[in-house]
Design a protein around this motif. Structure first.
Motif, mmCIF file in Angstrom:
data_model
loop_
_atom_site.group_PDB
_atom_site.id
_atom_site.type_symbol
_atom_site.label_atom_id
_atom_site.label_comp_id
_atom_site.label_asym_id
_atom_site.label_seq_id
_atom_site.Cartn_x
_atom_site.Cartn_y
_atom_site.Cartn_z
ATOM 1 N N UNK A 258 40.045 -18.423 -2.520
ATOM 2 C CA UNK A 258 39.142 -17.549 -1.788
ATOM 3 C C UNK A 258 38.122 -18.334 -0.975
ATOM 4 N N UNK A 259 37.694 -17.737 0.142
ATOM 5 C CA UNK A 259 36.675 -18.376 0.985
ATOM 6 C C UNK A 259 35.325 -17.915 0.450
ATOM 7 N N UNK A 260 34.905 -18.570 -0.624
ATOM 8 C CA UNK A 260 33.820 -18.057 -1.457
ATOM 9 C C UNK A 260 32.563 -18.917 -1.436
ATOM 10 N N UNK A 261 32.427 -19.788 -0.444
ATOM 11 C CA UNK A 261 31.224 -20.628 -0.370
ATOM 12 C C UNK A 261 30.498 -20.393 0.942
ATOM 13 N N UNK A 262 29.182 -20.199 0.852
ATOM 14 C CA UNK A 262 28.354 -20.061 2.051
ATOM 15 C C UNK A 262 28.017 -21.428 2.604
ATOM 16 N N UNK A 263 27.338 -21.454 3.754
ATOM 17 C CA UNK A 263 26.921 -22.719 4.346
ATOM 18 C C UNK A 263 25.991 -23.502 3.426
ATOM 19 N N UNK A 264 25.341 -22.783 2.502
ATOM 20 C CA UNK A 264 24.417 -23.422 1.557
ATOM 21 C C UNK A 264 25.117 -23.877 0.286
ATOM 22 N N UNK A 265 26.412 -23.585 0.185
ATOM 23 C CA UNK A 265 27.176 -23.974 -0.998
ATOM 24 C C UNK A 265 27.148 -22.951 -2.110
#
Length: 353
Positions: A258-265
């Motif tokens: 899943x694409x489950x990380x934001x730019x902040x991690x």
């Protein structure tokens, strides 16, 4: 009375070119009409050291020693003759090599920064490398990853992305924005700017080149990404999780996770994402795009994706992968809020830097 005839040349005559070839000095004739040849004037240059030989001698010290002659003089610590070398045991100045002299003794020292030797990151302690990128030990304050000899090879020994030569993760970053937006994104270009602002705020590399995974009625990632084909560069999330082997793998087989990380991690799940983009990076609908992403009207709709599942197994997980829910899951009103997918479209291979 006539003056006696003599074979001596007159004072005004030039010295003969014959004989020894050296210039000769003459005195004018004496009153006795005979001339006495004075001995030639010679010059002896001073020398330093032992008995003078009358020749100019190059020296390196008051005792007459010469660095490089193989003899250790009073002013020298060593002298190995032609073996003197700044990378050897005896330097070109005839000094014994020592840690802290700023010279790296081959086979003995790894480094020598002279007065700059210390135990800091990338430093040199006791003439051995201190903590640094490439030592295989993760220095969390300075490095994201470090696999030693594997750095820069594109090879990894775990589930995370390979390490770069500068101890960052090697890959093309993809993240879901931490913020949500209505369907009025300011157009596709406005969505790109939102991705770039998020990347810049997080301190990500190439922040100004991020693009949104977004389509309107005439353009899509397939046509507007500058680096649509970049084989061999994995698509990764912040933190190093590999989403796909490269972009071709992403559109051909779907994400591995899943694409489950934001730019902040930060990790986020079960989130809607504005896309209007098919699994292959093409336009999904020529109508469902909130008037080219310029309106947040209750009467308008747009296609959204579904970013990730908490549990990556079972029926729902199989459907998420097979049906490419990550990019095309449902149609929703443009007044609703959703995230964006942002991908690095300015990745530079290390050999191109």
């Amino acid at each position: 009375m006539a003056t006696a005839c003599t074979d001596d040349p007159l004072v005004s005559m030039p010295a003969s070119d014959g004989g020894s070839g050296s210039q000769t000095s003459f005195e004018p004739p004496s009153s006795t009409s005979e001339t006495t040849a004075e001995p030639p004037i010679t010059s002896t240059l001073p020398t330093t050291g032992s008995a003078s030989t009358g020749e100019l001698t190059a020296t390196s010290g008051p005792d007459g020693s010469i660095c490089g002659d193989g003899v250790v003089g009073e002013e020298e610590q060593c002298d190995l003759g032609e073996a003197n070398a700044n990378a050897g045991a005896c330097t070109l100045e005839c000094k014994l090599a020592s840690c802290g002299d700023g010279l790296v003794q081959e086979g003995i020292e790894q480094c020598d920064f002279g007065l700059g030797n210390d135990d800091s990151y990338d430093g040199c302690l006791d003439c051995a490398f201190g903590p640094r990128c490439g030592d295989g030990l993760l220095q969390a304050e300075h490095e994201i990853c470090d696999r030693g000899a594997l750095n820069g090879t594109g090879v990894t020994d775990d589930e995370l992305a390979p390490c770069s030569l500068v101890c960052g993760y090697f890959g093309r970053l993809l993240f879901i924005t931490s913020q949500q937006y209505s369907g009025n994104l300011g157009g596709v270009s406005g969505a790109d700017l939102k991705c770039q602002a998020a990347a810049a705020a997080a301190g990500l590399e190439h922040a100004h080149t991020y693009r949104a995974w977004l389509s309107d009625n005439f353009q899509a990632p397939e046509t507007r990404f500058d680096q649509w084909e970049l084989p061999g560069v994995p698509v990764i999330l912040p933190g190093g999780v590999v989403v796909a082997d490269d972009l071709a793998d992403l559109v051909g087989n779907g994400p591995h996770t899943g694409i489950a990380r934001t730019e902040l991690g930060d990790s986020v799940f079960n989130r809607p994402v504005w896309t209007n983009t098919s699994a292959f990076g093409e336009i999904f609908s020529i109508d469902d795009h909130c008037e080219n992403w310029l309106a947040a009207d209750i009467m308008l709709v747009a296609r959204r994706g579904f970013n990730a599942l908490v549990l990556e197994q079972g029926v729902d997980w199989d459907l998420w992968r097979a049906e490419r829910w990550w990019t095309s899951f449902e149609t929703s009103q443009c007044k609703q809020l959703a995230h964006l997918y942002c991908i690095d479209d300015g990745f530079v291979l290390e050999q191109e830097r």
